[in-house]
Enzyme design. Sequence first.
Site, PDB file in Angstrom:
ATOM      1  N   CYS A  30      16.657  13.115 -39.402  1.00 44.51           N
ATOM      2  CA  CYS A  30      15.666  13.836 -37.942  1.00 44.51           C
ATOM      3  C   CYS A  30      14.520  13.687 -38.576  1.00 44.51           C
ATOM      4  CB  CYS A  30      16.528  15.009 -37.229  1.00 44.51           C
ATOM      5  SG  CYS A  30      15.960  15.050 -36.135  1.00 44.51           S
ATOM      6  N   CYS A  36      13.420  17.076 -37.023  1.00 46.29           N
ATOM      7  CA  CYS A  36      13.861  18.275 -37.484  1.00 46.29           C
ATOM      8  C   CYS A  36      13.735  18.709 -38.658  1.00 46.29           C
ATOM      9  CB  CYS A  36      15.857  18.189 -37.540  1.00 46.29           C
ATOM     10  SG  CYS A  36      16.636  17.481 -36.454  1.00 46.29           S
ATOM     11  N   ASP A  37      13.456  18.303 -40.304  1.00 44.76           N
ATOM     12  CA  ASP A  37      12.706  18.293 -40.969  1.00 44.76           C
ATOM     13  C   ASP A  37      11.956  18.372 -41.778  1.00 44.76           C
ATOM     14  OD1 ASP A  37      15.967  19.559 -41.012  1.00 44.76           O
ATOM     15  OD2 ASP A  37      16.029  17.182 -41.272  1.00 44.76           O
TER      16      ASP A  37
END
Length: 318
Positions: free
Chosen positions: A137, A140-141
């Site tokens: 992701c 997300c990261d």
Amino acid sequence: MPTTHQVRVLIVGAGPAGYTAAIYAARAALEPLLVAGLQPGGQLTITTEVENYPGFAEAVQGPWLMEQMRAQAEHVGTRIAEDLIVATDFSRRPFLATGDSGDRYAAEAVIIATGAQARWLGLPSEQRLAGAGVSACATCDGFFFRGKRVVVVGGGNTAVEEALYLTHHASEVVLVHRRDSLRAERILQQRLLANPKVRVRWNRAVAEILGERSVEAVRLRDTASGAEEVLPTDGVFVAIGHQPVTAPFRGQVALDAEGYIVTAPGTTRTSVGGVFAAGDVQDRVWRQAVTAAGTGCMAALEVEKYLAHAAAGAELVA
Ligand code: NDP
């Protein structure tokens, strides 16, 4: 001894969609029972910091956020069963769901919120370094790779979008694709290939992710010649597709060609009256915790209306 639980509302899945549906259903006095499944908390439990879920000025940890959602659902009266739904029968009323434990759940209405799972390459090194530089992701990261080198694996829209997103953070993005042409839409391909931060390694498969405590490199294999090379990198984003978790509902509700549950546009209604679907299990586009929570809320409100109508209908018949 296996038990049959009689419930008004059965919620299947314990991600943002399931917990939000539970909070709304419990507050509407519908006494929901939520069956948590194999990975309570869902995909957010495999991310670290969450910075895009509104309400928190500082980043929060994904697993912590999910514990809070669970506690909130329980505080307002949700019962949670640690079981995994493995089969359903929506041809009968009440609807019937069977758990891995052998318990059965007979419900007047069902909300399916089983989510989706990222597809992984299936390498032992990928598992070992998950969360230590291996991610599925970018939104997300990606932030944690500011100024670093990253590899993105895949050739579809997701891989190209993730690669483009990562150019905002990383110093270099290498897209590794197993063929010599991309599956992604032409316009995305053009954007990708025009970006000076992006390099593509065509006809390459990831044979191994290297690194002791965090990702240091990937070993790539030429899919034609079999020749191998080591490419230094700080992160690996696997973007080879997602799979909605719909196996227990196959043959019970309408699924699309890729296995997502079909919902009527703008609603969470499935092909079966009284069965609703929320979150990533019916969403191939947005796939965000906050959108999953939003559709979880919708599902609970739709269930409330459905049960009210069903009760009114029953009174008329009586
Ligand atoms: P896709 O199935 O479209 O693409 C998966 C990619 O991963 C393919 O290029 C495939 O290679 C590759 N792949 C699959 N398995 C492996 C493996 N084991 N090893 C190496 N590579 C592998 O998935 P996406 O997640 O990209 O997209 C899913 C759906 O969502 C699509 O319909 C897409 O259009 C849609 N989507 C739309 C977006 C948009 O409209 N903006 C954004 C994101 C997704 P190969 O090509 O060789 O099969």
